[in-house]
Design a protein around this motif. Structure first.
Motif, short mmCIF file in Angstrom:
data_model
loop_
_atom_site.label_atom_id
_atom_site.label_comp_id
_atom_site.label_asym_id
_atom_site.label_seq_id
_atom_site.Cartn_x
_atom_site.Cartn_y
_atom_site.Cartn_z
N THR A 62 -8.62 1.63 -1.56
CA THR A 62 -8.00 2.05 -2.82
C THR A 62 -6.49 2.16 -2.64
O THR A 62 -5.98 2.12 -1.53
CB THR A 62 -8.56 3.40 -3.28
N ASN A 63 -5.78 2.29 -3.74
CA ASN A 63 -4.33 2.38 -3.70
C ASN A 63 -3.86 3.58 -2.90
O ASN A 63 -4.58 4.56 -2.73
CB ASN A 63 -3.76 2.46 -5.12
N ALA A 64 -2.63 3.49 -2.42
CA ALA A 64 -1.98 4.58 -1.69
C ALA A 64 -2.83 5.05 -0.51
O ALA A 64 -3.13 6.23 -0.37
CB ALA A 64 -1.66 5.74 -2.62
N SER A 65 -3.22 4.11 0.33
CA SER A 65 -4.02 4.43 1.51
C SER A 65 -3.28 4.00 2.77
O SER A 65 -2.42 3.11 2.74
CB SER A 65 -5.37 3.69 1.47
N ARG A 89 3.42 -4.71 -1.99
CA ARG A 89 2.43 -3.63 -2.08
C ARG A 89 2.27 -2.88 -0.76
O ARG A 89 1.68 -1.80 -0.73
CB ARG A 89 1.06 -4.19 -2.47
N PHE A 90 2.78 -3.46 0.34
CA PHE A 90 2.58 -2.88 1.66
C PHE A 90 3.91 -2.45 2.27
O PHE A 90 4.95 -3.05 2.01
CB PHE A 90 1.92 -3.91 2.59
N LEU A 139 3.19 6.40 0.72
CA LEU A 139 2.08 6.61 -0.21
C LEU A 139 2.58 7.05 -1.58
O LEU A 139 2.02 6.66 -2.62
CB LEU A 139 1.11 7.64 0.37
N ASP A 140 3.63 7.87 -1.62
CA ASP A 140 4.18 8.34 -2.89
C ASP A 140 4.74 7.20 -3.73
O ASP A 140 4.79 7.29 -4.96
CB ASP A 140 5.27 9.39 -2.65
N ARG A 141 5.16 6.13 -3.06
CA ARG A 141 5.64 4.95 -3.79
C ARG A 141 4.49 4.09 -4.30
O ARG A 141 4.71 3.07 -4.94
CB ARG A 141 6.55 4.11 -2.88
N GLY A 142 3.25 4.51 -4.00
CA GLY A 142 2.09 3.75 -4.43
C GLY A 142 1.80 2.55 -3.57
O GLY A 142 1.06 1.64 -3.97
#
Length: 225
Positions: A62-65, A89-90, A139-142
């Motif tokens: 899932t997102n922010a992992s 995204r990474f 993670l806070d940046r998604g």
């Protein structure tokens, strides 16, 4: 037995246990690749991860992992992390190490020991560490936080962040060839080769296995998203 805990390298390497775990002490710091812990709290967390993985596997990311990339030296963890981070995204959290010239932020041994690291390990005689706020910032940046780690570090991540532990697999012969051709001393080459079989057993306690032998490992991880 399923699990043993010992501070003698030869006992861990020769153990018939499914998961032999090395208790880190000054006399075994040079050993790399084995399941290892620094204290009993970390050992309990590792046992819990072994139990969870024997009951179920997580394959959905899932997102922010945190994507914790683990596996033997030469398996391609760093290259996979680099290729993933070409995608917006990474991202890789800032890391610190005591090896001059590394791409990580360099610190002397004294400076390193004064830092408040959330996760740290010693590899090939050098210390590596990350800070909780650096990981949380990604993670806070998604974004997905991509981190090549040892199993101890990966399990530490799982205690505090949404984390998927991905085992990067490669043929043993290819791993040995890469170690032999690497520009490291003979003792380090020997220790890495000795740990390969034990490290490959660790795939059973990871959430997913990425086959980096034929297919592109980074592409496989993207398909899990």
């Amino acid at each position: 037995f399923d699990i043993i805990l010992d501070d003698a390298i030869h006992n861990v390497l020769e153990s018939p246990a499914t998961y032999p775990v090395l208790m880190r002490k000054p006399w075994n710091w040079k050993m790399t690749g084995l399941l290892s812990v620094n204290n009993m709290t970390e050992f309990v967390s590792m046992v819990k991860q072994i139990i969870r993985s024997s009951q179920s596997r997580t394959v959905k990311i899932t997102n922010a992992s945190v994507l914790a990339l683990v596996g033997p030296s030469g398996g391609g963890k760093t290259e996979i992390a680099r290729r993933l981070c070409e995608d917006a995204r990474f991202d890789s959290p800032k890391t610190y190490c005591t090896k001059p010239g590394e791409k990580h932020h360099y610190l002397s041994e004294e400076e390193f020991d004064r830092q408040d690291f959330f996760e740290k390990t010693r590899y090939a005689g050098y210390q590596y560490g990350t800070k909780k706020e650096e990981i949380q910032a990604v993670l806070d940046r998604g974004h997905y936080a991509v981190m090549p780690l040892d199993m101890c570090g990966a399990i530490a991540m799982k205690r505090h962040f949404p984390t998927v532990i991905l085992f990067i697999d490669k043929d043993k012969e290819v791993l040995i060839r890469g170690i032999v051709e690497d520009s490291i001393d003979s003792e380090e080459k020997t220790l890495r080769i000795l740990s390969i079989d034990a490290e490959k057993r660790n795939r059973e306690i990871c959430d997913a296995v990425i086959d980096n032998r034929m297919d592109d490992g980074a592409a496989q991880i993207r398909r899990l998203l």
